[in-house]
Design a protein around this motif. Structure first.
Motif, short mmCIF file in Angstrom:
data_model
loop_
_atom_site.label_atom_id
_atom_site.label_comp_id
_atom_site.label_asym_id
_atom_site.label_seq_id
_atom_site.Cartn_x
_atom_site.Cartn_y
_atom_site.Cartn_z
N TYR A 61 41.38 43.99 38.31
CA TYR A 61 40.17 43.31 37.86
C TYR A 61 39.31 44.26 37.04
N ARG A 62 38.46 43.68 36.21
CA ARG A 62 37.50 44.46 35.44
C ARG A 62 36.14 43.79 35.54
N GLN A 63 35.10 44.63 35.67
CA GLN A 63 33.72 44.14 35.62
C GLN A 63 32.96 44.97 34.60
N LEU A 64 32.58 44.34 33.51
CA LEU A 64 31.80 45.00 32.48
C LEU A 64 30.32 44.92 32.84
N PRO A 65 29.51 45.84 32.34
CA PRO A 65 28.07 45.81 32.66
C PRO A 65 27.45 44.45 32.36
N GLY A 66 26.74 43.90 33.32
CA GLY A 66 26.05 42.63 33.15
C GLY A 66 26.94 41.40 33.25
N GLU A 67 28.22 41.58 33.58
CA GLU A 67 29.15 40.46 33.67
C GLU A 67 29.73 40.36 35.07
N GLY A 68 30.37 39.25 35.34
CA GLY A 68 31.07 39.06 36.61
C GLY A 68 32.45 39.70 36.59
N LEU A 69 33.09 39.69 37.73
CA LEU A 69 34.43 40.24 37.89
C LEU A 69 35.45 39.31 37.24
N LYS A 70 36.38 39.88 36.45
CA LYS A 70 37.44 39.09 35.82
C LYS A 70 38.80 39.69 36.15
N GLN A 71 39.73 38.83 36.53
CA GLN A 71 41.09 39.30 36.79
C GLN A 71 41.78 39.60 35.46
N VAL A 100 34.77 53.53 35.30
CA VAL A 100 34.34 53.77 36.66
C VAL A 100 35.15 52.85 37.55
N LEU A 101 35.81 53.43 38.51
CA LEU A 101 36.80 52.70 39.27
C LEU A 101 36.38 52.51 40.71
N SER A 102 36.84 51.44 41.28
CA SER A 102 36.62 51.17 42.69
C SER A 102 37.83 50.42 43.19
N PHE A 103 37.81 50.00 44.42
CA PHE A 103 38.96 49.26 44.92
C PHE A 103 38.53 48.16 45.85
N ALA A 104 39.45 47.23 46.05
CA ALA A 104 39.22 46.12 46.97
C ALA A 104 40.55 45.75 47.59
N VAL A 105 40.51 45.05 48.68
CA VAL A 105 41.73 44.59 49.32
C VAL A 105 41.60 43.09 49.55
N LEU A 106 42.62 42.35 49.16
CA LEU A 106 42.62 40.91 49.38
C LEU A 106 43.83 40.55 50.24
N HIS A 107 43.60 40.07 51.40
CA HIS A 107 44.66 39.53 52.25
C HIS A 107 44.03 38.76 53.39
N THR A 108 44.85 38.20 54.24
CA THR A 108 44.31 37.32 55.27
C THR A 108 43.62 38.06 56.41
#
Length: 126
Positions: A55-65, A7-15
Motif C-alpha cells: 500500500y501507499r499513502q501520499l501526504p494528505g491522501e488516504g491509503l491505496k493498495q 517513509v515506510l511502515s507495516f501492517a498485518v491483515l488476517h483473521t
C-alpha cells in the motif's frame, strides 16, 4: 538533486488479532530523484500467510493498495499502478520486495507491507 524519502511502515491483515510484531520491513529509505528504492518485507506467520499486499499513502491522501503478490500467481496490480513503476518480487511465502523505480518528488510517502492468510474464497473471485 532532490532527495526523496520513502517513509515506510507495516501492517498485518488476517483473521487473528495481532500487534504487527511478526511482520518487518525496511524502516526508512532515503534516495535521490531518478534512483530506485527497494523495500524488503518479511514475516514469521508461516506458510499459511502467502499473500503480501503493498500500500501507499501520499501526504494528505488516504491509503491505496498498489499490488497483491503471492509466490504462486502473477502480481495483481490496482488500476493506478504498473509493474514498470512498482516491480515486486515474492520468492516465498515469508518474504517479498517492492521497488519504486525512477523516483520523483511525488513518490514521497508511506509504503506499507501487509500479509494475509490464504482463503478458499480467493479462488471464487478469479
Amino acid at each position: 538533486m532532490l532527495k526523496c524519502s520513502l517513509v515506510l511502515s507495516f501492517a498485518v491483515l488476517h483473521t487473528d488479532l495481532t500487534d504487527g510484531s511478526d511482520v518487518t520491513q525496511t524502516p526508512k529509505l532515503w534516495k535521490n530523484e531518478g534512483e530506485n528504492g527497494t523495500i524488503d518485507c518479511s514475516h514469521t506467520k508461516g506458510v499459511d500467510y502467502p499473500q503480501m499486499y503493498w500500500y501507499r499513502q501520499l501526504p494528505g491522501e488516504g491509503l491505496k493498495q498498489i499490488v497483491l503478490t503471492t509466490s504462486y500467481n502473477k502480481p495483481d496490480y490496482q488500476p493506478d499502478f504498473s509493474k514498470e513503476k512498482f516491480p515486486v518480487t515474492k520468492p516465498d511465502a515469508a518474504s517479498g520486495t517492492l521497488t519504486v523505480k525512477d523516483l520523483v518528488a511525488e513518490d514521497k510517502g508511506l509504503y506499507f507491507c501487509a500479509v494475509s492468510k490464504h482463503s478458499d474464497t480467493d479462488s471464487l473471485n478469479r
